[in-house]
Design an enzyme around this catalytic site. Structure first.
Site, mmCIF file in Angstrom:
data_model
loop_
_atom_site.group_PDB
_atom_site.id
_atom_site.type_symbol
_atom_site.label_atom_id
_atom_site.label_comp_id
_atom_site.label_asym_id
_atom_site.label_seq_id
_atom_site.Cartn_x
_atom_site.Cartn_y
_atom_site.Cartn_z
ATOM 1 N N SER A 1 0.987 -1.239 0.048
ATOM 2 C CA SER A 1 -0.015 0.006 0.213
ATOM 3 C C SER A 1 0.932 1.190 -0.108
ATOM 4 C CB SER A 1 -0.777 -0.044 1.227
ATOM 5 O OG SER A 1 -1.584 1.354 1.517
ATOM 6 N N MET B 1 -10.631 -7.837 4.410
ATOM 7 C CA MET B 1 -9.820 -6.704 5.007
ATOM 8 C C MET B 1 -9.752 -7.278 6.539
ATOM 9 S SD MET B 1 -10.750 -3.202 3.797
ATOM 10 C CE MET B 1 -9.253 -2.639 4.431
ATOM 11 N N HIS C 1 -7.989 0.188 -4.494
ATOM 12 C CA HIS C 1 -8.829 -0.018 -3.597
ATOM 13 C C HIS C 1 -9.791 0.900 -3.123
ATOM 14 C CE1 HIS C 1 -9.513 -1.510 0.826
ATOM 15 N NE2 HIS C 1 -10.659 -1.537 0.299
#
Ligand code: DX5
Ligand code: ZN
Length: 227
Positions: free
Chosen positions: A8, A137, A66
């Site tokens: 990320s 998640m 995302h």
């Protein structure tokens, strides 16, 4: 499915995002994970397709977006044009989920269903024919650096069983609090794609982080790194 390590960009220095993107792409990552947040669906506000598109030329690896945003379908085209090959979307944000996932594929990208911790796996059951990835998640969406939720491991295992029963080549991704001390359990439970933000950025180099996390996930699956 092979183990994939997907950083990320949230912990990156946003004043040097092009350079950070290039460093991640050069560190052997499989894709780069762009957390687009609208400040409404989640309390945080990050970036949109223009920022992702500006960074596209700095990387040779794939991009996934995302989308933690309301009405994400209004920007699907812009994210694909920005260079995202995979769009991860929360079903709660969609009026017509089955149609929306099909629309992503019609745009030439792949479609992922992103499940927040409280969102049941049953929301995936009737869209398996139009999706390419399930994202479980392991934190509540909105911020990096949160504590990994081990309570999501049964959901990872159930998602693995659902994918196996479908016979479809659907990837199983986990996202949130993934690092050297937490990656083994979701890997053993059946995940094959691992998003890591803050933990990856804590390694001395990006390459060391990617290699170490990949080796740990492989070992947890009973596979030999590099074997
Ligand atoms: C949280 C994001 C995650 C997060 C991962 O809403 O979807 O991708 O940035 O960062 P870490 O690995 O620090 O939890
Ligand atoms: Zn994410």
């Amino acid at each position: 499915m092979p183990v994939k390590i997907v950083p990320s960009v949230l912990p990156a220095d946003f004043s040097r995002l092009g350079e950070e993107t290039a460093a991640l792409s050069g560190a052997g990552v499989d894709r780069i994970h762009w957390d687009a947040m609208d400040g409404e669906f989640v309390p945080n506000l990050t970036f949109g397709p223009e920022v992702i598109g500006a960074c596209r030329p700095h990387a040779t690896c794939g991009f996934e977006a995302h989308l933690m945003c309301w009405r994400p379908e209004e920007l699907f085209t812009r994210y694909v044009e920005a260079g995202c090959e995979l769009l991860l979307v929360h079903p709660e944000t969609l009026r017509q989920p089955h149609q929306a996932y099909r629309q992503i594929r019609e745009l030439g990208a792949r479609a992922g269903v992103a499940l927040s911790p409280a969102t049941p796996l049953t929301l995936v059951e009737h869209v398996l024919d139009v999706i390419d990835l399930i994202l479980v998640m392991t934190v509540n969406p909105g911020f990096g650096g949160q504590v990994y939720l081990s309570s999501m491991e049964p959901k990872v295992a159930a998602a693995r069983a659902l994918i196996a029963a479908s016979g479809r080549p659907i990837e199983l991704e986990v996202d949130g609090g993934i690092g050297p001390d937490t990656i083994a359990a979701p890997a053993a439970a059946g995940a094959d794609v691992f998003v890591s933000g803050s933990a990856l950025f804590r390694y001395p180099t990006r390459r060391e982080g990617v290699d170490d996390l990949r080796a740990r996930a492989l070992r947890a699956r009973g596979e030999q790194p590099g074997g």
